[in-house]
Design a protein around this motif. Structure first.
Motif, mmCIF file in Angstrom:
data_model
loop_
_atom_site.group_PDB
_atom_site.id
_atom_site.type_symbol
_atom_site.label_atom_id
_atom_site.label_comp_id
_atom_site.label_asym_id
_atom_site.label_seq_id
_atom_site.Cartn_x
_atom_site.Cartn_y
_atom_site.Cartn_z
ATOM 1 N N LEU A 105 0.953 -1.182 -0.138
ATOM 2 C CA LEU A 105 -0.376 0.107 -0.057
ATOM 3 C C LEU A 105 1.360 1.219 0.122
ATOM 4 C CD1 LEU A 105 -2.292 -0.907 2.602
ATOM 5 C CD2 LEU A 105 -2.879 -0.844 0.060
ATOM 6 N N TYR A 106 0.054 2.046 -0.942
ATOM 7 C CA TYR A 106 0.740 3.731 -0.637
ATOM 8 C C TYR A 106 0.244 4.439 -1.143
ATOM 9 C CZ TYR A 106 4.825 1.297 -3.142
ATOM 10 O OH TYR A 106 5.903 0.539 -3.101
ATOM 11 N N ASP A 107 0.187 5.850 0.134
ATOM 12 C CA ASP A 107 -0.693 7.149 0.238
ATOM 13 C C ASP A 107 -0.477 7.541 -1.186
ATOM 14 O OD1 ASP A 107 1.833 8.568 0.040
ATOM 15 O OD2 ASP A 107 1.495 9.259 2.164
ATOM 16 N N THR A 108 -1.510 8.527 -1.064
ATOM 17 C CA THR A 108 -2.114 9.707 -2.347
ATOM 18 C C THR A 108 -0.656 9.666 -2.875
ATOM 19 O OG1 THR A 108 -3.071 10.742 -0.657
ATOM 20 C CG2 THR A 108 -4.176 9.629 -1.879
ATOM 21 N N ASP A 109 0.301 10.562 -1.778
ATOM 22 C CA ASP A 109 1.741 11.115 -1.825
ATOM 23 C C ASP A 109 2.496 10.166 -3.074
ATOM 24 O OD1 ASP A 109 0.505 13.332 -1.984
ATOM 25 O OD2 ASP A 109 1.150 13.286 0.323
ATOM 26 N N GLY A 110 2.657 8.916 -2.815
ATOM 27 C CA GLY A 110 2.949 7.613 -3.155
ATOM 28 C C GLY A 110 3.826 7.261 -2.167
ATOM 29 N N ASN A 111 3.959 7.454 -1.514
ATOM 30 C CA ASN A 111 4.748 7.034 -0.020
ATOM 31 C C ASN A 111 4.252 5.993 0.520
ATOM 32 O OD1 ASN A 111 6.696 9.366 0.184
ATOM 33 N ND2 ASN A 111 4.172 10.427 1.269
ATOM 34 N N LEU A 112 5.374 4.825 0.986
ATOM 35 C CA LEU A 112 4.784 3.279 1.261
ATOM 36 C C LEU A 112 4.281 3.634 2.753
ATOM 37 C CD1 LEU A 112 4.917 0.128 1.448
ATOM 38 C CD2 LEU A 112 7.512 1.108 1.929
#
Length: 75
Positions: free
Chosen positions: A15-22
């Motif tokens: 899963l990643y957040d909407t900013d592409g961070n793990l």
């Protein structure tokens, strides 16, 4: 329902957040009756979060996490 996933497809999903961070990896899915709960591992720790559509946003065949809402519901 366009939010249906097979449990086998969820387990192992990164899963990643909407900013592409793990955010982490789903290692299990448990159901306590009201909703499915994701068991998510990140950085050696394990968290639980309910599978809510405003937290886990479907994009194609994967989920993207709204980080602020995730932080509110994870335990």
């Amino acid at each position: 329902d366009d939010y249906e996933f097979l449990i086998d497809d969820l387990i192992g999903m990164v899963l990643y957040d909407t900013d592409g961070n793990l955010v982490g990896q789903i290692v299990d899915v448990e159901n306590y009756g009201a909703t499915d709960n994701f068991i998510i591992e990140y950085d050696g720790r394990t968290y639980q979060a309910p599978f809510l559509k405003n937290v886990f946003l479907k994009q194609g065949d994967t989920l993207v996490v709204d980080r602020s809402k995730y932080e509110e519901v994870k335990i």
